[in-house]
Design a protein around this motif. Sequence first.
Motif, mmCIF file in Angstrom:
data_model
loop_
_atom_site.group_PDB
_atom_site.id
_atom_site.type_symbol
_atom_site.label_atom_id
_atom_site.label_comp_id
_atom_site.label_asym_id
_atom_site.label_seq_id
_atom_site.Cartn_x
_atom_site.Cartn_y
_atom_site.Cartn_z
ATOM 1 N N ALA A 139 0.791 -1.165 0.137
ATOM 2 C CA ALA A 139 0.095 0.157 -0.116
ATOM 3 C C ALA A 139 0.730 1.117 -0.023
ATOM 4 C CB ALA A 139 -0.963 0.091 1.242
ATOM 5 N N TRP A 140 1.909 1.444 0.597
ATOM 6 C CA TRP A 140 2.879 2.481 0.573
ATOM 7 C C TRP A 140 4.206 2.080 1.080
ATOM 8 C CZ3 TRP A 140 1.483 7.437 0.154
ATOM 9 C CH2 TRP A 140 2.168 8.544 0.520
ATOM 10 N N VAL A 141 5.481 2.886 0.901
ATOM 11 C CA VAL A 141 6.617 2.715 1.098
ATOM 12 C C VAL A 141 7.174 4.108 1.797
ATOM 13 C CG1 VAL A 141 7.756 3.060 -1.103
ATOM 14 C CG2 VAL A 141 8.804 1.664 0.920
ATOM 15 N N GLN A 142 7.631 4.108 3.015
ATOM 16 C CA GLN A 142 8.048 5.195 3.717
ATOM 17 C C GLN A 142 9.502 5.260 3.793
ATOM 18 O OE1 GLN A 142 6.147 7.901 4.125
ATOM 19 N NE2 GLN A 142 6.525 9.021 5.805
ATOM 20 N N LEU A 143 10.120 6.372 3.256
ATOM 21 C CA LEU A 143 11.580 6.477 3.512
ATOM 22 C C LEU A 143 11.840 7.320 4.703
ATOM 23 C CD1 LEU A 143 14.535 6.300 2.776
ATOM 24 C CD2 LEU A 143 14.540 8.452 1.367
ATOM 25 N N TYR A 144 12.470 6.544 5.709
ATOM 26 C CA TYR A 144 13.019 7.141 7.147
ATOM 27 C C TYR A 144 14.337 7.561 6.925
ATOM 28 C CZ TYR A 144 8.264 6.215 9.011
ATOM 29 O OH TYR A 144 6.802 6.214 9.310
#
Length: 240
Positions: A139-144
Amino acid sequence: MAENRASVYGEGVPCWVDAQLPDVEAGKRFYGELFGWTFEDAVGTLVWARKDGSPVATLGHKTDGRMPTVWTVYFATPDAAAMCRRILAAGGQVVTAPTRIEALGTAALAVDPAGAVFGLWQPGSHSGFGARHEPGTFAWVQLYTRDTEEANAFYGELFHDALFDADTEPDFGRAPVSDVFPAEMPSHFLVHFRVEDLDDALEGVRGLGGRVQAPPFETSYGTVAVVTDNQGASFALLQR
């Protein structure tokens, strides 16, 4: 494998995820129970994960015990070799040069200037997700990252159309590491899978031997919890 139902993804769009695990059979049990995935052999040691018949991920055997147990996101590109040259020019590194995987396509691994690892996928017969944004799928990918301005400049240069096209449904965000994790956590991508009921999914993770790394918190794209599977691979659960 038959051609999946998804159209070809534009350059810079997250189009695939895989997990490198010490024990693929244990991974099949964990994710099969948690997300309702079914499995079949792909190429080599890779195993297709399917949701209602559509390809949604691969699981692979981690051959080097020194390597992390991780979920990796792959961004679509029509030319992996050219994209690798652009990554190097922008200050990133190429970990694994473009490698043909039979007729399926060409894969590469790269690292951004802050150390976050990501993949590239140049499609052949396999263009990417057959289903996404549905329960039990990507559903989503977040770059931290420690430096969001640097990340915006780097990925904006590489994937400008995918990140800044108002007509494209977003799948990729950036945030400071310290928003969720300890400040010393390295920069990294966190793959999100959608669930219908976050509380039920967290109970399932615990029951299957995983653990909750960050309890539910609100974001602009939904309610998220960060978990690890029973082999230590981190991922997020997203309820929208």
